[in-house]
Design a protein around this motif. Structure first.
Motif, mmCIF file in Angstrom:
data_model
loop_
_atom_site.group_PDB
_atom_site.id
_atom_site.type_symbol
_atom_site.label_atom_id
_atom_site.label_comp_id
_atom_site.label_asym_id
_atom_site.label_seq_id
_atom_site.Cartn_x
_atom_site.Cartn_y
_atom_site.Cartn_z
ATOM 1 N N PRO A 28 0.811 -1.224 0.000
ATOM 2 C CA PRO A 28 0.000 0.000 0.000
ATOM 3 C C PRO A 28 0.844 1.274 0.000
ATOM 4 O O PRO A 28 0.460 2.285 -0.611
ATOM 5 C CB PRO A 28 -0.819 -0.118 1.292
ATOM 6 N N ALA B 239 2.098 1.783 -3.532
ATOM 7 C CA ALA B 239 0.995 2.229 -4.388
ATOM 8 C C ALA B 239 0.671 3.697 -4.148
ATOM 9 O O ALA B 239 0.488 4.471 -5.098
ATOM 10 C CB ALA B 239 -0.236 1.358 -4.138
ATOM 11 N N ALA B 240 0.588 4.096 -2.884
ATOM 12 C CA ALA B 240 0.221 5.472 -2.553
ATOM 13 C C ALA B 240 1.264 6.468 -3.037
ATOM 14 O O ALA B 240 0.934 7.587 -3.442
ATOM 15 C CB ALA B 240 0.021 5.609 -1.044
ATOM 16 N N PRO C 108 -0.140 7.761 -7.059
ATOM 17 C CA PRO C 108 -1.066 8.405 -6.118
ATOM 18 C C PRO C 108 -2.449 8.677 -6.696
ATOM 19 O O PRO C 108 -3.444 8.617 -5.980
ATOM 20 C CB PRO C 108 -0.348 9.710 -5.751
ATOM 21 N N TYR D 284 -4.396 5.485 -6.554
ATOM 22 C CA TYR D 284 -4.639 5.117 -5.156
ATOM 23 C C TYR D 284 -5.747 5.974 -4.550
ATOM 24 O O TYR D 284 -6.568 5.483 -3.764
ATOM 25 C CB TYR D 284 -3.348 5.269 -4.347
ATOM 26 N N PRO E 2 -8.124 2.384 -4.139
ATOM 27 C CA PRO E 2 -6.969 1.744 -3.483
ATOM 28 C C PRO E 2 -6.768 0.287 -3.896
ATOM 29 O O PRO E 2 -5.619 -0.160 -4.030
ATOM 30 C CB PRO E 2 -7.309 1.859 -1.995
ATOM 31 N N ALA F 81 -5.056 0.226 -7.176
ATOM 32 C CA ALA F 81 -3.670 0.668 -7.015
ATOM 33 C C ALA F 81 -2.816 -0.424 -6.403
ATOM 34 O O ALA F 81 -1.664 -0.650 -6.818
ATOM 35 C CB ALA F 81 -3.622 1.933 -6.156
ATOM 36 N N ASN F 82 -3.346 -1.129 -5.400
ATOM 37 C CA ASN F 82 -2.604 -2.238 -4.801
ATOM 38 C C ASN F 82 -2.339 -3.339 -5.822
ATOM 39 O O ASN F 82 -1.255 -3.926 -5.859
ATOM 40 C CB ASN F 82 -3.373 -2.811 -3.607
#
Length: 430
Positions: A47, A50-51, A55, A58, A62, A65-66
Motif C-alpha cells: 500500500p 501504491a500510494a 497516487p 490510489y 486503493p 492501485a494495490n
C-alpha cells in the motif's frame, strides 16, 4: 551428475577449519538474508508503494492501485526467471567466489537504484534488473555450501543457504517493513542495499577459492532443457509455488481489510510467516536428504490443508496466524526438495540446475501475484488470492505425481532413461 558424484566433489573440497567453514556458510546465508529482504519487503509495503508511486490511482481506487503495485513483485520474479539460467549457463566456468562477488555487486547497485528512481515505471524496471542475479546467486552459493558441508549433505547445504532467506522473513522483512512504514519505502530499500554491501565484504573475507567447472560450456549446461524430467521439476515449482505467493503478495491488505487488524499488525504477521518458513526450510532439507519423493508429496499435502484453512478462517486472528505459519512452512520445505530433485535429473548441468530452481519458484511468484491481483481488481476481494493459491498448489502436486509416476513406469520397463543405472536408482527410488 549423480548423488555419489556430487558427494565425491564435496569430499574433494579444500580442508578448512570448522570456524572458517561456519564463517563462510554464514556469509553465504547473509546473501540469502538480503535477497529475502529485497524480494519480500515490497509485499509488506505494497500500500505504501501504491500510494507514493501511483497516487492518482490510489486516491480513486486503493484496491486497483494495490493490484497495480503488485506488478513490482511480478517484475522482480520475472527478472529472476530471465537471469537465473542465463547467468548460470554463461558463467559456469567462472571461479565460484569471483562470480558470487560480481552477483553481490549487481544486487547492491540494483537495489540502490530501486530506492532512488523517481517514477513507477523506472522503479518497475529497476526491480527487474535487481532480480537478475537472484537465481544464479542461490545456485552457485548452494553448490559452494554443499561442497563445504561434505558428503551426503547436499540438501542440508542448500537449506543452509536458503536459511538466510527464511530468517530474513522472521527478522529482516518485518523490521524493514516497519522501517518503511515509519520512514518511507525508499529508506527501506536503502537498508537492504547496506545488507548486500555487508555481504560482499563477508564473502570476500570468508569464502575459499573454488574453481568453476572447466569442462562446462553454455551448450552443455543448456542440455538440461532437453530432459523431460527437468521440465517436470520446473513445473512443480513454477505452478505449485504460486500458492505461497498468491497469499504473500497480498498479505498486507488481507491482514487489514479481511482480518480487520491495523497496519502495525502486518510486520507481526510477516514474522509468523517467516518463522514457518525458517522451520520448514530446515525440515525440508532434512527430509529431502532422506527421500525427495516422500518429502515433496508430504509437504504439498500440508500446504493444501493450510491454504484451505486460511481461506475459511482469514477473518479470525487465530486462524490467520495458524494457517499463514503453515503455508510458509510447507512452501519453504518444498524449496530444497525441488532444488535437490532438479540437481538429480539435470545430470551434469549442475550450475544451471541449481539456478533453475529459483527461476521456477519465481515464475510461481509472478503467477501468484498476477492472478491474485487480477482477482482483486475484478472485485472478488482479498481472500480470492488464497483460493487461487489453493488451485495452483493442487496443480503443482499433480505435476509431481506425473513426474514420479514417469520414473516408475520407465523403471518397470527396465529402461535406462538416458541417465545411467546408478542415477535411476538415485532419482527414482528416493
Amino acid at each position: 551428475m549423480t548423488q555419489q558424484n556430487s558427494d565425491a566433489l564435496a569430499a574433494d573440497a579444500p580442508t578448512l577449519s570448522p570456524a572458517r567453514v561456519r564463517f563462510a556458510l554464514l556469509a553465504l546465508a547473509l546473501g540469502g538474508f538480503g535477497i529475502g529482504a529485497t524480494e519480500f519487503v515490497a509485499m509488506g509495503l505494497l500500500p505504501n508503494l501504491a500510494a507514493d508511486l501511483i497516487p492518482g490511482v490510489y486516491a480513486s481506487d486503493p484496491a486497483a492501485a494495490n493490484a497495480q503495485a503488485g506488478w513490482l513483485i511480478s517484475a522482480y520474479a520475472l527478472g529472476v526467471v530471465v537471469g537465473a539460467p542465463t547467468i548460470a549457463a554463461a558463467a559456469a566456468r567462472w571461479p565460484r567466489k569471483k562470480l558470487l562477488l560480481v552477483l553481490l555487486t549487481a544486487f547492491t547497485l540494483g537495489t540502490l537504484a530501486s530506492a532512488l528512481l523517481p517514477t513507477f515505471g523506472w522503479v518497475l524496471a529497476a526491480r527487474f534488473v535487481a532480480a537478475l542475479p537472484h537465481g544464479a546467486y542461490f545456485g552457485i552459493a548452494s553448490l559452494v555450501a554443499a561442497s563445504l558441508m561434505g558428503p551426503g549433505k547436499r540438501a542440508r547445504g542448500v537449506a543452509l543457504v536458503l536459511s538466510g532467506l527464511t530468517i530474513s522473513n522472521v527478522i529482516g522483512v518485518p523490521a524493514i517493513t516497519w522501517l518503511g512504514q515509519l520512514a518511507g519505502w525508499r529508506i527501506a530499500y536503502i537498508a537492504v542495499t547496506a545488507i548486500f554491501a555487508l555481504t560482499f565484504l563477508a564473502v570476500l573475507l570468508s569464502v575459499p577459492f573454488q574453481p568453476g567447472d572447466k569442462t562446462a560450456t553454455m551448450r552443455n549446461e543448456l542440455k538440461a532443457f532437453g530432459r523431460a524430467q527437468v521440465w517436470f521439476a520446473l513445473g512443480i515449482g513454477a505452478i505449485g509455488f504460486g500458492g505461497l505467493f498468491a497469499v504473500y503478495s497480498y498479505v498486507a491488505p488481507l491482514v487489514t481489510e479481511v482480518t480487520g487488524l491495523g497496519a502495525s499488525a502486518v510486520p507481526l504477521v510477516l514474522i509468523v510467516i517467516g518463522l514457518g518458513m525458517t522451520i520448514g526450510n530446515f525440515a525440508g532439507g532434512w527430509a529431502a536428504d532422506k527421500s525427495v519423493r516422500r518429502s515433496m508429496f508430504g509437504f504439498y499435502a500440508v500446504m493444501l490443508v493450510a491454504l484451505l484453512g486460511l481461506a475459511l478462517t482469514a477473518q479470525n486472528v487465530v486462524g490467520l496466524l495458524v494457517f499463514v505459519f503453515l503455508v510458509g512452512g510447507a512452501a519453504s520445505a518444498l524449496s530444497p526438495t525441488i532444488q535437490t530433485r532438479l540437481m538429480d535429473v539435470a545430470r551434469d548441468s549442475q550450475s544451471i540446475a541449481a539456478a533453475l530452481n529459483h527461476s521456477a519458484l519465481n515464475i510461481g511468484n509472478a503467477l501468484g501475484a498476477l492472478l491474485g491481483g487480477l482477482a482483486i481488481a475484478a472485485g472478488f476481494g482479498y481472500v480470492a488470492p488464497v483460493w487461487i493459491g489453493l488451485g495452483l498448489t493442487a496443480l503443482g502436486l499433480m505435476i509431481a505425481v506425473l513426474s514420479f509416476s514417469w520414473d516408475g513406469l520407465r523403471r518397470r520397463r527396465g529402461e535406462v532413461l538416458g541417465y545411467g543405472t546408478e542415477l535411476i536408482q538415485t532419482v527414482t527410488v528416493r
